[in-house]
Motif scaffolding. Structure first.
Motif, PDB file in Angstrom:
ATOM      1  N   PRO A  57       0.818  -1.221   0.000  1.00  0.00           N
ATOM      2  CA  PRO A  57       0.000   0.000   0.000  1.00  0.00           C
ATOM      3  C   PRO A  57       0.853   1.273   0.000  1.00  0.00           C
ATOM      4  CG  PRO A  57      -0.137  -1.170   2.127  1.00  0.00           C
ATOM      5  CD  PRO A  57       0.949  -1.818   1.332  1.00  0.00           C
ATOM      6  N   PHE A  58       0.344   2.315  -0.649  1.00  0.00           N
ATOM      7  CA  PHE A  58       0.945   3.650  -0.614  1.00  0.00           C
ATOM      8  C   PHE A  58      -0.151   4.648  -0.261  1.00  0.00           C
ATOM      9  CE2 PHE A  58       3.448   1.228  -3.700  1.00  0.00           C
ATOM     10  CZ  PHE A  58       4.762   1.526  -3.340  1.00  0.00           C
ATOM     11  N   VAL A  59       0.143   5.547   0.669  1.00  0.00           N
ATOM     12  CA  VAL A  59      -0.789   6.626   1.022  1.00  0.00           C
ATOM     13  C   VAL A  59      -0.012   7.928   0.931  1.00  0.00           C
ATOM     14  CG1 VAL A  59      -2.280   7.611   2.808  1.00  0.00           C
ATOM     15  CG2 VAL A  59      -2.087   5.120   2.580  1.00  0.00           C
ATOM     16  N   VAL A  60      -0.407   8.785   0.002  1.00  0.00           N
ATOM     17  CA  VAL A  60       0.364   9.990  -0.304  1.00  0.00           C
ATOM     18  C   VAL A  60      -0.585  11.185  -0.315  1.00  0.00           C
ATOM     19  CG1 VAL A  60       1.702  11.100  -2.152  1.00  0.00           C
ATOM     20  CG2 VAL A  60       2.079   8.681  -1.634  1.00  0.00           C
ATOM     21  N   ALA A  61      -0.083  12.350   0.152  1.00  0.00           N
ATOM     22  CA  ALA A  61      -0.912  13.558   0.120  1.00  0.00           C
ATOM     23  C   ALA A  61      -1.239  13.908  -1.319  1.00  0.00           C
ATOM     24  CB  ALA A  61      -0.177  14.720   0.791  1.00  0.00           C
ATOM     25  N   GLY A  62      -2.514  14.034  -1.609  1.00  0.00           N
ATOM     26  CA  GLY A  62      -2.945  14.349  -2.973  1.00  0.00           C
ATOM     27  C   GLY A  62      -4.355  13.839  -3.164  1.00  0.00           C
ATOM     28  N   SER A  63      -4.915  14.045  -4.332  1.00  0.00           N
ATOM     29  CA  SER A  63      -6.275  13.553  -4.590  1.00  0.00           C
ATOM     30  C   SER A  63      -6.208  12.270  -5.403  1.00  0.00           C
ATOM     31  CB  SER A  63      -7.093  14.634  -5.299  1.00  0.00           C
ATOM     32  OG  SER A  63      -6.726  14.686  -6.657  1.00  0.00           O
ATOM     33  N   GLY A  64      -7.369  11.776  -5.796  1.00  0.00           N
ATOM     34  CA  GLY A  64      -7.427  10.557  -6.602  1.00  0.00           C
ATOM     35  C   GLY A  64      -6.649  10.688  -7.904  1.00  0.00           C
ATOM     36  N   THR A  65      -6.659  11.893  -8.458  1.00  0.00           N
ATOM     37  CA  THR A  65      -5.934  12.132  -9.710  1.00  0.00           C
ATOM     38  C   THR A  65      -4.441  11.871  -9.525  1.00  0.00           C
ATOM     39  OG1 THR A  65      -7.611  13.749 -10.303  1.00  0.00           O
ATOM     40  CG2 THR A  65      -5.537  13.883 -11.512  1.00  0.00           C
ATOM     41  N   LEU A  66      -3.911  12.226  -8.353  1.00  0.00           N
ATOM     42  CA  LEU A  66      -2.504  11.954  -8.073  1.00  0.00           C
ATOM     43  C   LEU A  66      -2.256  10.443  -7.991  1.00  0.00           C
ATOM     44  CD1 LEU A  66       0.165  13.726  -7.154  1.00  0.00           C
ATOM     45  CD2 LEU A  66      -0.147  12.313  -5.126  1.00  0.00           C
ATOM     46  N   ALA A  67      -3.180   9.716  -7.385  1.00  0.00           N
ATOM     47  CA  ALA A  67      -3.028   8.252  -7.316  1.00  0.00           C
ATOM     48  C   ALA A  67      -3.003   7.670  -8.726  1.00  0.00           C
ATOM     49  CB  ALA A  67      -4.170   7.647  -6.499  1.00  0.00           C
ATOM     50  N   MET A  68      -3.855   8.209  -9.620  1.00  0.00           N
ATOM     51  CA  MET A  68      -3.864   7.739 -11.014  1.00  0.00           C
ATOM     52  C   MET A  68      -2.503   7.991 -11.662  1.00  0.00           C
ATOM     53  SD  MET A  68      -7.573   9.410 -11.941  1.00  0.00           S
ATOM     54  CE  MET A  68      -7.743   9.010 -13.674  1.00  0.00           C
ATOM     55  N   GLU A  69      -1.973   9.197 -11.452  1.00  0.00           N
ATOM     56  CA  GLU A  69      -0.706   9.530 -12.101  1.00  0.00           C
ATOM     57  C   GLU A  69       0.460   8.767 -11.473  1.00  0.00           C
ATOM     58  OE1 GLU A  69      -0.255  13.608 -13.226  1.00  0.00           O
ATOM     59  OE2 GLU A  69       0.990  12.899 -14.892  1.00  0.00           O
ATOM     60  N   MET A  70       0.358   8.460 -10.183  1.00  0.00           N
ATOM     61  CA  MET A  70       1.398   7.666  -9.527  1.00  0.00           C
ATOM     62  C   MET A  70       1.467   6.272 -10.171  1.00  0.00           C
ATOM     63  SD  MET A  70       1.756   6.853  -5.464  1.00  0.00           S
ATOM     64  CE  MET A  70       3.379   6.823  -4.703  1.00  0.00           C
TER      65      MET A  70
END
Ligand SMILES: *Cc1c(COP(=O)(O)O)cnc(C)c1O
Length: 367
Positions: A57-70
């Motif tokens: 798992p990864f939890v990073v400050a940002g929105s869902g869009t950031l998770a998509m780009e990650m």
């Protein structure tokens, strides 16, 4: 919007008071043992919620869009081929990211309100090889629920990794990441996970981590690189201090509370609750003469409803509902935007909330 108004959009949603209290508590240092404990527990519980015991798992400050780009930044490099199951607005966004990171994108499209069949996806996969198949589990622009498991099985037969945008599904729809063969599943805090906006959440399977490790070029973003985040998340899970970028301490404390609630409810019970609410609402939409945008019951999400405006009614309906204390969302799909509206029903939403929406709609439509 007053504090008594009901927020019934597809995220952010109504949050449980205990989650909001966690957000309002004293901010601890990011190396405080109590914070490390909470982060560790949250990471472990994410594996339960995603049904992915061996995922990272990864939890990073940002929105869902950031998770998509990650996901895209770590799993693709220039020249890779990706197949996008395109069901609307958020599939387009993922395709744009893939192209920005140098991938060659092929789309399998469906009309708004529909989803490609597993056979159509398999035929497209046969035109590969593709490194990656991407799917929007619930397309928030159409309220279409896609058959992820069948797509993933097809992708496995063709050796493609499976990336699922679960921003509008994880925590509300059934998604058994590991047994379905999904390699990356991602979401954002403010949807069915029930935490205010600000966290990008991503789980990667061992296959996805191996694909990242096998890259021949560095990830094109330092902030998104698994190489920076992997040691941090491993350390936090072991309750050991580590630093790359300051974690959003209070949001993670709130995530911990919400995930504990989710795990206590159990995922199967939570999915059943979302299904029961959705079924009850569908009967109500029918009674009110409203037509759903998804083409069939089987394609309709349980986390939100997308409904065509009835004859002679337009976006003024959304405004009128707001005046009745119920906040819903307008359309989002570029082709149909002005013809429908959306009601979110995920997370802590109760039958009382659902009844309140239906009652407000009834009053407004009568007028
Ligand atoms: C909301 C949503 C996103 C975007 O998330 P943000 O937190 O707004 O960046 C992406 N995909 C889907 C399916 C969504 O519902």
């Amino acid at each position: 919007m007053s504090e008594r108004d009901l927020l019934m959009i597809p995220g952010p949603i109504e949050f449980d008071p205990a989650v909001l209290r966690a957000l309002g508590q004293k901010t601890r240092g990011h190396l405080d043992p109590l914070f490390m404990q909470a982060f560790s527990r949250a990471l472990k519980n994410l594996r339960v919620v995603f049904e992915a015991p061996s995922a990272q798992p990864f939890v990073v400050a940002g929105s869902g869009t950031l998770a998509m780009e990650m996901a895209v930044a770590n799993l693709t490099q220039p020249g890779d081929r990706a197949l996008v199951v395109n069901t609307g607005y958020f599939s387009d966004r993922l395709a744009a990211m893939l192209e920005r990171h140098g991938a060659a994108v092929t789309h399998v499209r469906a009309a708004p309100g529909d989803a490609p069949t597993a056979e159509e996806v398999e035929r497209a996969l046969a035109g590969g090889p593709f490194k990656l198949l991407t799917v929007t589990h619930v397309d928030t622009s159409t309220a279409v629920l896609t058959p992820v498991q069948a797509y993933a099985q097809a992708a496995q037969r063709h050796g493609a990794l499976v990336l699922v945008d679960g921003v509008c599904s994880v925590g509300g729809e059934a998604l058994a990441m590991e047994s379905w063969g999904v390699d990356v599943a991602l979401t954002a805090s403010q949807k069915a996970l029930g935490v205010p906006p600000g966290l990008a959440v991503l789980l990667a399977s061992p296959r996805a981590m191996a694909a990242w490790q096998a890259r021949t070029r560095p990830v094109a973003s330092v902030y998104l690189d698994f190489a920076e985040w992997l040691p941090i998340h491993q350390a936090y899970e072991a309750e050991k201090p580590a630093y790359f970028a300051t974690p959003p301490v209070n949001l993670i404390a709130a995530l911990d509370v919400s995930l504990q609630q989710l795990v206590a409810e159990t995922m199967p019970a939570r999915v059943r609750r979302h299904q029961a609410t959705a079924r009850w609402l569908r009967a109500a939409w029918q009674r009110l003469g409203l037509t759903m945008l998804p083409k069939s019951e089987a394609l309709a999400a349980h986390t939100l409803s997308a409904l065509y405006y009835p004859e002679g009614v337009d976006a003024a309906l959304v405004k009128a509902l707001g005046a009745e204390g119920v906040v819903v969302a307008g359309g989002l799909h570029p082709e149909l935007k002005t013809r429908y509206f959306r009601v979110g029903h995920m997370g802590a939403v109760s039958m009382n909330d659902a009844s309140a929406v239906v009652a407000a709609l009834e009053r407004v439509l009568k007028r």
